[in-house]
Design an enzyme around this catalytic site. Sequence first.
Site, PDB file in Angstrom:
ATOM      1  N   CYS A   6       4.580  -1.610  -7.124  1.00 14.94           N
ATOM      2  CA  CYS A   6       4.923  -2.994  -7.900  1.00 14.94           C
ATOM      3  C   CYS A   6       3.309  -3.283  -8.467  1.00 14.94           C
ATOM      4  CB  CYS A   6       4.961  -3.836  -6.731  1.00 14.94           C
ATOM      5  SG  CYS A   6       6.594  -4.275  -6.067  1.00 14.94           S
ATOM      6  N   ASP A  29       3.854  11.587 -12.365  1.00 12.87           N
ATOM      7  CA  ASP A  29       3.471  11.560 -10.951  1.00 12.87           C
ATOM      8  C   ASP A  29       1.989  11.950 -10.931  1.00 12.87           C
ATOM      9  OD1 ASP A  29       5.206  11.824  -8.350  1.00 12.87           O
ATOM     10  OD2 ASP A  29       3.348  12.598  -8.052  1.00 12.87           O
ATOM     11  N   ASN A  85      14.249  10.585  -3.272  1.00 19.03           N
ATOM     12  CA  ASN A  85      14.153  10.797  -1.623  1.00 19.03           C
ATOM     13  C   ASN A  85      14.184   9.305  -1.180  1.00 19.03           C
ATOM     14  OD1 ASN A  85      13.070  13.371  -2.132  1.00 19.03           O
ATOM     15  ND2 ASN A  85      11.231  12.720  -2.535  1.00 19.03           N
ATOM     16  N   HIS A  96       9.548   1.970  -2.537  1.00 13.68           N
ATOM     17  CA  HIS A  96       9.876   1.065  -3.774  1.00 13.68           C
ATOM     18  C   HIS A  96      10.689   2.452  -4.583  1.00 13.68           C
ATOM     19  CE1 HIS A  96       8.935  -1.629  -7.369  1.00 13.68           C
ATOM     20  NE2 HIS A  96       9.870  -0.686  -7.856  1.00 13.68           N
ATOM     21  N   HIS A  98      12.403   4.968  -6.626  1.00 15.19           N
ATOM     22  CA  HIS A  98      11.953   5.519  -7.821  1.00 15.19           C
ATOM     23  C   HIS A  98      12.994   6.974  -7.861  1.00 15.19           C
ATOM     24  CE1 HIS A  98       9.637   6.898  -4.086  1.00 15.19           C
ATOM     25  NE2 HIS A  98       9.697   7.885  -4.699  1.00 15.19           N
ATOM     26  N   HIS A 100      12.454  11.121  -9.298  1.00 11.59           N
ATOM     27  CA  HIS A 100      11.632  11.964  -9.785  1.00 11.59           C
ATOM     28  C   HIS A 100      12.424  12.723 -10.825  1.00 11.59           C
ATOM     29  CE1 HIS A 100       8.681  11.930  -6.005  1.00 11.59           C
ATOM     30  NE2 HIS A 100       9.713  11.539  -5.632  1.00 11.59           N
TER      31      HIS A 100
HETATM   32  P1  5GP Z   1       8.279   9.941  -2.618  1.00 12.06           P
HETATM   33  O1  5GP Z   1       7.702  10.956  -1.626  1.00 12.06           O
HETATM   34  O2  5GP Z   1       8.229   8.358  -2.000  1.00 12.06           O
HETATM   35  O3  5GP Z   1       9.650  10.216  -2.945  1.00 12.06           O
HETATM   36  O4  5GP Z   1       7.422   9.942  -3.986  1.00 12.06           O
HETATM   37  C1  5GP Z   1       6.445   9.224  -4.200  1.00 12.06           C
HETATM   38  C2  5GP Z   1       5.568   9.816  -5.375  1.00 12.06           C
HETATM   39  O5  5GP Z   1       4.787   8.924  -5.768  1.00 12.06           O
HETATM   40  C3  5GP Z   1       4.744  11.056  -4.847  1.00 12.06           C
HETATM   41  O6  5GP Z   1       5.043  12.048  -5.655  1.00 12.06           O
HETATM   42  C4  5GP Z   1       3.421  10.800  -5.085  1.00 12.06           C
HETATM   43  O7  5GP Z   1       2.612  11.812  -5.860  1.00 12.06           O
HETATM   44  C5  5GP Z   1       3.390   9.547  -6.229  1.00 12.06           C
HETATM   45  N1  5GP Z   1       2.520   8.590  -6.221  1.00 12.06           N
HETATM   46  C6  5GP Z   1       2.029   8.043  -5.144  1.00 12.06           C
HETATM   47  N2  5GP Z   1       1.132   6.880  -5.559  1.00 12.06           N
HETATM   48  C7  5GP Z   1       1.164   7.130  -6.885  1.00 12.06           C
HETATM   49  C8  5GP Z   1       0.220   6.410  -8.032  1.00 12.06           C
HETATM   50  O8  5GP Z   1      -0.827   5.433  -7.422  1.00 12.06           O
HETATM   51  N3  5GP Z   1       0.195   6.581  -9.073  1.00 12.06           N
HETATM   52  C9  5GP Z   1       1.409   7.745  -9.621  1.00 12.06           C
HETATM   53  N4  5GP Z   1       1.209   8.157 -10.944  1.00 12.06           N
HETATM   54  N5  5GP Z   1       2.038   8.327  -8.631  1.00 12.06           N
HETATM   55  C10 5GP Z   1       2.000   7.974  -7.550  1.00 12.06           C
HETATM   56 ZN    ZN Z   2       7.477  -2.543  -5.026  1.00  8.48          ZN
END
Ligand code: 5GP
Ligand code: ZN
Length: 118
Positions: A6, A29, A85, A96, A98, A100
């Site tokens: 957010c 990422d 995920n 939140h 998302h 990939h």
């Molecule tokens: P999840 O593990 O929740 O599926 O993926 C979260 C992803 O968000 C991870 O790959 C992590 O590297 C990325 N991520 C977390 N915080 C930030 C951020 O502040 N900026 C960016 N660009 N990526 C982020």
């Molecule tokens: Zn959010």
Amino acid sequence: MDCVFCKIVNGEIPANKLYEDDKCVAFYDLAPQAPVHFLVIPKEHIESANVLTEENAKVIGHIFCVIANIAKKLNLENGYRIVNNCGEDGGQTVKHLHFHILGGKALSWPPYDKSAEV
Ligand code: 5GP
Ligand code: ZN
């Protein structure tokens, strides 16, 4: 609400953005797991794929069209992987919704090693 994505939507923290419109944002990422690794998120805070409804899920179709357009721009014509995920066992760390997008090389599959079972 203390949600890092957010904050990216609101411009409170910076991100290397690829695309933005009124419904979603795409950005690279922070910790890439492939030569090309970016995320696409809805601007609306939706906690995960597990809380989707017919109403808030409309953005998903739009996001997939955005992904296809970005993939063309990034020359991912040889393919890529779209990953969501969901929840703890799914490895979700940012609560939140998302997606990939991983590409730029042939990716391994499957993600789960059955031989590790007892
Ligand atoms: P999840 O593990 O929740 O599926 O993926 C979260 C992803 O968000 C991870 O790959 C992590 O590297 C990325 N991520 C977390 N915080 C930030 C951020 O502040 N900026 C960016 N660009 N990526 C982020
Ligand atoms: Zn959010």
